[in-house]
Design a protein around this motif. Structure first.
Motif, PDB file in Angstrom:
ATOM      1  N   LEU A   1      -2.099   1.704  10.333  1.00  0.00           N
ATOM      2  CA  LEU A   1      -1.681   2.711  10.641  1.00  0.00           C
ATOM      3  C   LEU A   1      -0.249   3.252   9.827  1.00  0.00           C
ATOM      4  N   ALA A   2       0.522   2.603   9.734  1.00  0.00           N
ATOM      5  CA  ALA A   2       1.703   2.968   8.970  1.00  0.00           C
ATOM      6  C   ALA A   2       1.236   3.592   7.692  1.00  0.00           C
ATOM      7  N   ALA A   3       0.362   2.843   6.720  1.00  0.00           N
ATOM      8  CA  ALA A   3       0.065   3.027   5.426  1.00  0.00           C
ATOM      9  C   ALA A   3      -0.713   4.522   5.526  1.00  0.00           C
ATOM     10  N   ILE A   4      -1.479   4.814   6.504  1.00  0.00           N
ATOM     11  CA  ILE A   4      -2.290   6.293   6.392  1.00  0.00           C
ATOM     12  C   ILE A   4      -1.216   7.488   7.069  1.00  0.00           C
ATOM     13  N   GLN A   5       0.043   6.981   7.512  1.00  0.00           N
ATOM     14  CA  GLN A   5       0.683   8.028   7.934  1.00  0.00           C
ATOM     15  C   GLN A   5       1.854   8.384   7.013  1.00  0.00           C
ATOM     16  N   ILE A   6       1.730   7.626   5.562  1.00  0.00           N
ATOM     17  CA  ILE A   6       2.565   8.129   4.731  1.00  0.00           C
ATOM     18  C   ILE A   6       2.562   9.673   4.283  1.00  0.00           C
ATOM     19  N   PRO A   7       3.379  10.503   4.345  1.00  0.00           N
ATOM     20  CA  PRO A   7       3.293  11.919   3.812  1.00  0.00           C
ATOM     21  C   PRO A   7       3.157  11.891   2.242  1.00  0.00           C
ATOM     22  N   ALA A   8       2.324  13.103   1.876  1.00  0.00           N
ATOM     23  CA  ALA A   8       2.383  13.082   0.519  1.00  0.00           C
ATOM     24  C   ALA A   8       3.351  13.562  -0.377  1.00  0.00           C
ATOM     25  N   GLU A   9       4.553  14.119   0.231  1.00  0.00           N
ATOM     26  CA  GLU A   9       5.766  14.631  -0.276  1.00  0.00           C
ATOM     27  C   GLU A   9       6.610  13.546  -0.441  1.00  0.00           C
ATOM     28  N   LEU A  10       6.510  12.380   0.054  1.00  0.00           N
ATOM     29  CA  LEU A  10       7.326  11.078  -0.100  1.00  0.00           C
ATOM     30  C   LEU A  10       6.788  10.199  -1.115  1.00  0.00           C
ATOM     31  N   ARG A  11       6.399  10.633  -2.230  1.00  0.00           N
ATOM     32  CA  ARG A  11       6.048   9.603  -3.218  1.00  0.00           C
ATOM     33  C   ARG A  11       7.141   8.493  -3.362  1.00  0.00           C
ATOM     34  N   GLY A  12       6.334   7.155  -3.482  1.00  0.00           N
ATOM     35  CA  GLY A  12       6.936   6.059  -3.701  1.00  0.00           C
ATOM     36  C   GLY A  12       7.262   5.087  -2.473  1.00  0.00           C
ATOM     37  N   VAL A  13       7.222   5.699  -1.203  1.00  0.00           N
ATOM     38  CA  VAL A  13       7.122   5.004   0.173  1.00  0.00           C
ATOM     39  C   VAL A  13       6.044   4.311   0.035  1.00  0.00           C
ATOM     40  N   ALA A  14       6.219   3.100   0.678  1.00  0.00           N
ATOM     41  CA  ALA A  14       4.970   2.298   0.714  1.00  0.00           C
ATOM     42  C   ALA A  14       5.062   1.182   1.980  1.00  0.00           C
ATOM     43  N   VAL A  15       4.264   0.492   2.125  1.00  0.00           N
ATOM     44  CA  VAL A  15       3.933  -0.638   3.275  1.00  0.00           C
ATOM     45  C   VAL A  15       3.878  -1.850   2.547  1.00  0.00           C
ATOM     46  N   ALA A  16       4.671  -2.675   2.703  1.00  0.00           N
ATOM     47  CA  ALA A  16       4.385  -4.039   2.153  1.00  0.00           C
ATOM     48  C   ALA A  16       4.296  -5.150   3.271  1.00  0.00           C
TER      49      ALA A  16
ATOM     50  N   ALA B   1       0.832  -1.135  -0.053  1.00  0.00           N
ATOM     51  CA  ALA B   1      -0.009   0.270   0.121  1.00  0.00           C
ATOM     52  C   ALA B   1       0.816   1.206   0.071  1.00  0.00           C
ATOM     53  N   HIS B   2       0.827   2.159  -1.013  1.00  0.00           N
ATOM     54  CA  HIS B   2       1.375   3.244  -1.130  1.00  0.00           C
ATOM     55  C   HIS B   2       0.491   4.552  -0.512  1.00  0.00           C
ATOM     56  N   ARG B   3       0.828   5.717  -0.418  1.00  0.00           N
ATOM     57  CA  ARG B   3      -0.099   6.561   0.251  1.00  0.00           C
ATOM     58  C   ARG B   3      -1.324   6.509  -0.251  1.00  0.00           C
ATOM     59  N   VAL B   4      -2.232   6.403   0.895  1.00  0.00           N
ATOM     60  CA  VAL B   4      -3.860   6.170   0.461  1.00  0.00           C
ATOM     61  C   VAL B   4      -4.624   7.486   0.986  1.00  0.00           C
ATOM     62  N   ASN B   5      -5.922   7.987   0.548  1.00  0.00           N
ATOM     63  CA  ASN B   5      -6.389   8.921   0.762  1.00  0.00           C
ATOM     64  C   ASN B   5      -7.522   8.735   1.921  1.00  0.00           C
ATOM     65  N   ASP B   6      -7.581   7.468   2.445  1.00  0.00           N
ATOM     66  CA  ASP B   6      -8.509   7.606   3.744  1.00  0.00           C
ATOM     67  C   ASP B   6      -8.168   6.084   4.499  1.00  0.00           C
ATOM     68  N   GLU B   7      -8.745   5.869   5.600  1.00  0.00           N
ATOM     69  CA  GLU B   7      -8.580   4.590   6.408  1.00  0.00           C
ATOM     70  C   GLU B   7      -8.852   3.434   5.773  1.00  0.00           C
ATOM     71  N   ALA B   8     -10.196   3.697   5.304  1.00  0.00           N
ATOM     72  CA  ALA B   8     -10.648   2.501   4.740  1.00  0.00           C
ATOM     73  C   ALA B   8      -9.782   1.881   3.547  1.00  0.00           C
ATOM     74  N   SER B   9      -9.392   2.578   2.618  1.00  0.00           N
ATOM     75  CA  SER B   9      -8.415   2.004   1.520  1.00  0.00           C
ATOM     76  C   SER B   9      -7.139   1.144   2.368  1.00  0.00           C
TER      77      SER B   9
END
Length: 450
Positions: free
Chosen positions: A373-388, A351-359
């Motif tokens: 929690l880690a997925a919804i905390q990815i900031p918008a300016e860090l493109r490419g950061v994801a949780v695997a 999961a890369h940056r998502v717009n809501d917790e449901a995603s």
């Protein structure tokens, strides 16, 4: 001012400049030595402060009383191995009786502060042994993949983890995967790294890109089949199901279950077959699953046909060497019947940056709440950061190295000669512009034979 003082000032200034501008260089020149000394000197006191020590045993206390010696101190975990790496330090600890791997994991943040490291993660190697990985700087800020990589078949080095290790996409261990991410989250770059890593391998690539092919068709020279609309995708998936059934017939004919054949040689999937009989594995990349699953009709036969084929491939495709890589912005029950059954078969989750917790819950809700929690905390300016993560509940923060579309196209063009000849997929082979047609900038700069 003496020459020694001047040299010391210059060294300190150089170290500060490197730490600011080139943290990786700073770590290799100064940081690794300072961090190793800091960890070894502070180890016992830090472990005691973090609650990772156990009282001395009774026989040691009795021996101290009998010999009239000072009472022994509490004992921290034993350091079994201490290894510096290009991004940090790795400690392998032997736990004392009464300690648990969860105790070390719970104290990771306190260890990070106490040892002045950028990050600390831990994992249990075996019973009583825990590996603690410490990173000296933010390895995800500027991703640099190591030069030595594991290049086994169907194993793709696709990203770097936050602990400095390489994140591999292992299709034989995790056959099917789901990748989620909002627009401009870096999902396309992750997919390009995946295609570029698969291009040099003996594998057939099949793409379904219902966004008129804007993501996958520039890479068409390396693909055995491509579909850019739901109608073609339905026919392509039916062809893959037919191939899967034919491969199962081949496996059944070559199982070799006679009494004189060793158990380890009995064929149960394509990897157990002799190399000259083994079918080429197929990786199916779906760029936007919502374009396949959404429909304006309540009961759409085409949509049901597509989802049924995907579910069958997810349930039965592994042994036949057919692997699914499904991408999308959302993957919830609102996409219709059968979609949650499909999601349950996708073991790997990214999961890369998502717009809501449901995603985020669509990816990790049935795996780990911490990963959500880690997925919804990815900031918008860090493109490419994801949780695997995967179905075991383990997860990591990762980031793929930036790969431009041009770089991915060049890689696919260089390995276009590796496209296998699969009769079932021949009708869906992408049509490439000929020499007499207008050039296509994304695929004609480098010839396919280079």
């Amino acid at each position: 001012m003496t020459a020694f003082t001047v040299a010391l000032v210059l060294v300190v200034a150089a170290a500060g400049l490197l730490q600011w501008r080139r943290p990786a260089w700073y770590w290799l020149t100064f940081g690794v030595t300072l961090a190793a000394l800091r960890v070894l000197v502070r180890y016992a006191s830090v472990m005691d402060a973090c609650g990772l020590t156990v009282p001395p045993s009774r026989w040691r206390l009795a021996l101290a009383r009998v010999t009239n010696r000072p009472m022994p101190d509490s004992r921290p975990p034993r350091i079994l191995r201490f290894r510096p790496t290009r991004t940090g330090l790795v400690l392998r600890l032997g736990l004392r009786p009464g300690q648990d791997a969860f105790d070390v994991a719970a104290a990771s943040d306190r260890l990070r502060h106490s040892f002045s490291m950028y990050g600390v993660t831990s994992r249990e190697v075996r019973s009583g042994v825990v590996e603690v990985r410490m990173t000296g700087y933010d390895v995800l800020k500027r991703v640099q993949m190591p030069t030595k990589l594991d290049m086994r078949p169907m194993l793709v080095p696709v990203a770097l983890r936050e602990d400095g290790s390489v994140h591999y996409r292992d299709y034989r261990a995790v056959p099917h995967a789901l990748t989620l991410g909002a627009t401009e989250s870096g999902k396309s770059v992750y997919q390009r790294n995946l295609v570029a890593g698969l291009a040099p391998m003996n594998v057939a690539l099949v793409g379904i890109d219902c966004k008129q092919g804007v993501e996958l068709f520039p890479l068409a020279r390396r693909f055995s089949a491509l579909a850019d609309n739901p109608d073609t995708a339905a026919e392509l998936l039916d062809a893959l199901v037919s191939r899967m059934e034919a491969v199962y017939q081949l496996i059944r004919a070559e199982q070799r279950i006679t009494a004189d054949v060793a158990d380890a040689e009995i064929a149960a999937d394509i990897w157990d077959l002799p190399e000259h009989l083994r079918p080429v594995p197929v990786v199916v990349l779906v760029d936007e699953v919502a374009e396949l699953a959404l429909s304006t009709k309540k009961n759409d036969p085409r949509r049901d046909r597509i989802i049924k084929a995907l579910v069958r491939l997810a349930q039965l495709g592994r042994a036949a060497g057919i692997y699914l890589e499904i991408c999308g912005q959302r993957f919830g029950s609102e996409l219709g019947d059968g979609i949650t059954m499909l999601r349950a078969q996708l073991t790997g989750r990214t999961a890369h940056r998502v717009n809501d917790e449901a995603s985020a819950k669509m990816a990790f809700g049935d795996i780990s709440t911490d990963a959500v929690l880690a997925a919804i905390q990815i900031p918008a300016e860090l493109r490419g950061v994801a949780v695997a993560g995967d179905s075991t509940g383990g997860w990591h923060r990762i980031r793929a190295p930036h790969t431009s579309l041009r770089q991915a196209v060049n890689t696919c063009n260089r390995h276009a000669h590796l496209v296998p000849d699969l009769p079932e997929l021949a009708p869906f082979r992408p049509e490439l512009p000929g020499a007499s047609e207008a050039p296509v900038p994304l695929s004609e700069t480098i010839p396919a034979t280079v």
